[in-house]
Design a protein around this motif. Structure first.
Motif, mmCIF file in Angstrom:
data_model
loop_
_atom_site.group_PDB
_atom_site.id
_atom_site.type_symbol
_atom_site.label_atom_id
_atom_site.label_comp_id
_atom_site.label_asym_id
_atom_site.label_seq_id
_atom_site.Cartn_x
_atom_site.Cartn_y
_atom_site.Cartn_z
ATOM 1 N N ILE A 20 -1.025 -12.417 108.147
ATOM 2 C CA ILE A 20 0.034 -12.811 107.943
ATOM 3 C C ILE A 20 1.117 -12.200 107.019
ATOM 4 O O ILE A 20 1.909 -11.196 107.920
ATOM 5 N N PHE A 21 1.316 -11.918 106.440
ATOM 6 C CA PHE A 21 2.260 -11.794 105.379
ATOM 7 C C PHE A 21 1.887 -10.023 105.032
ATOM 8 O O PHE A 21 3.145 -9.256 105.500
ATOM 9 N N ASP A 22 1.466 -9.248 105.460
ATOM 10 C CA ASP A 22 0.671 -7.834 105.648
ATOM 11 C C ASP A 22 1.744 -7.728 107.290
ATOM 12 O O ASP A 22 2.340 -6.613 107.584
ATOM 13 N N ASP A 23 1.054 -8.786 107.777
ATOM 14 C CA ASP A 23 2.483 -8.485 109.820
ATOM 15 C C ASP A 23 3.384 -8.210 109.700
ATOM 16 O O ASP A 23 4.343 -7.998 110.062
ATOM 17 N N PHE A 24 3.545 -9.201 108.592
ATOM 18 C CA PHE A 24 5.522 -9.838 108.539
ATOM 19 C C PHE A 24 6.170 -8.735 107.691
ATOM 20 O O PHE A 24 7.115 -8.620 107.878
ATOM 21 N N GLU A 26 5.409 -5.505 107.577
ATOM 22 C CA GLU A 26 5.542 -4.583 108.160
ATOM 23 C C GLU A 26 6.696 -4.540 109.282
ATOM 24 O O GLU A 26 6.948 -3.339 109.857
ATOM 25 N N SER A 27 6.239 -5.170 109.772
ATOM 26 C CA SER A 27 7.711 -5.647 111.115
ATOM 27 C C SER A 27 8.492 -5.485 110.103
ATOM 28 O O SER A 27 9.841 -5.428 111.192
ATOM 29 N N ASN A 28 8.836 -6.726 108.921
ATOM 30 C CA ASN A 28 10.453 -6.960 108.810
ATOM 31 C C ASN A 28 11.163 -6.413 107.603
ATOM 32 O O ASN A 28 12.073 -6.630 107.276
ATOM 33 N N ASN A 29 10.401 -5.845 107.069
ATOM 34 C CA ASN A 29 10.561 -5.162 105.511
ATOM 35 C C ASN A 29 10.407 -5.997 104.518
ATOM 36 O O ASN A 29 11.511 -6.239 103.855
ATOM 37 N N ARG A 30 10.189 -7.255 104.953
ATOM 38 C CA ARG A 30 10.325 -8.582 103.920
ATOM 39 C C ARG A 30 9.207 -9.706 103.884
ATOM 40 O O ARG A 30 8.653 -9.170 104.853
ATOM 41 N N LEU A 31 8.810 -10.125 102.847
ATOM 42 C CA LEU A 31 7.870 -10.848 103.440
ATOM 43 C C LEU A 31 9.077 -12.601 103.951
ATOM 44 O O LEU A 31 9.649 -13.090 104.006
ATOM 45 N N PRO A 32 7.367 -13.190 104.501
ATOM 46 C CA PRO A 32 7.826 -14.523 105.601
ATOM 47 C C PRO A 32 8.114 -15.065 104.457
ATOM 48 O O PRO A 32 8.034 -15.676 104.246
ATOM 49 N N GLU A 82 -0.862 -19.299 99.996
ATOM 50 C CA GLU A 82 1.040 -18.421 100.592
ATOM 51 C C GLU A 82 1.194 -18.199 97.761
ATOM 52 O O GLU A 82 1.315 -16.883 98.494
ATOM 53 N N ALA A 83 0.514 -19.068 97.408
ATOM 54 C CA ALA A 83 1.234 -18.430 96.501
ATOM 55 C C ALA A 83 0.432 -17.555 95.638
ATOM 56 O O ALA A 83 0.900 -16.636 95.327
ATOM 57 N N GLU A 84 -1.121 -17.419 96.250
ATOM 58 C CA GLU A 84 -1.666 -16.839 95.234
ATOM 59 C C GLU A 84 -0.595 -14.646 96.203
ATOM 60 O O GLU A 84 -0.312 -14.179 95.096
ATOM 61 N N LYS A 89 2.404 -9.612 95.642
ATOM 62 C CA LYS A 89 2.800 -9.174 96.096
ATOM 63 C C LYS A 89 4.467 -9.373 95.188
ATOM 64 O O LYS A 89 4.666 -7.744 94.618
ATOM 65 N N ASP A 90 4.420 -9.715 94.068
ATOM 66 C CA ASP A 90 5.631 -9.570 92.646
ATOM 67 C C ASP A 90 4.845 -8.522 92.046
ATOM 68 O O ASP A 90 5.868 -8.276 91.676
#
Length: 93
Positions: A20-24, A26-32, A82-84, A89-90
């Protein structure tokens, strides 16, 4: 439910959360946001929780309680994953 059940659920959903994080991203240039992630993951919770046995009248409270426990374990696992992912990613930025 014991800690092994939680670990199993976390292992199962960790890949989904990462995807979900990777797809989001890639599609939105930001994390969900947390809300966006929860909205997306809610669509797949039935797969992990399984259906309630609607035909059983006796012990329906036990079935509901079991379902609530499994749902809480699922969301606890998603929250940890999610936290991990956010932390990793940070560090990559």
């Amino acid at each position: 439910m014991d800690s092994s059940e939680f670990k199993r659920i976390k292992q199962e959903v960790s890949g989904k959360v990462n995807d979900i994080f990777d797809d989001f991203e890639e599609s939105n240039n930001r994390l969900p946001t947390m809300e966006e992630l929860r909205a997306i993951i809610t669509d797949t919770t039935d797969h992990y929780l399984g259906p309630m046995d609607q035909n059983v009248i006796d012990g329906i409270n036990a079935n509901l309680e079991r379902q609530h426990i499994r749902e809480k374990l699922l969301w606890d696992a998603v929250t940890e994953c999610e936290a991990e992912v956010r932390k990793s990613k940070d560090y990559n930025c």
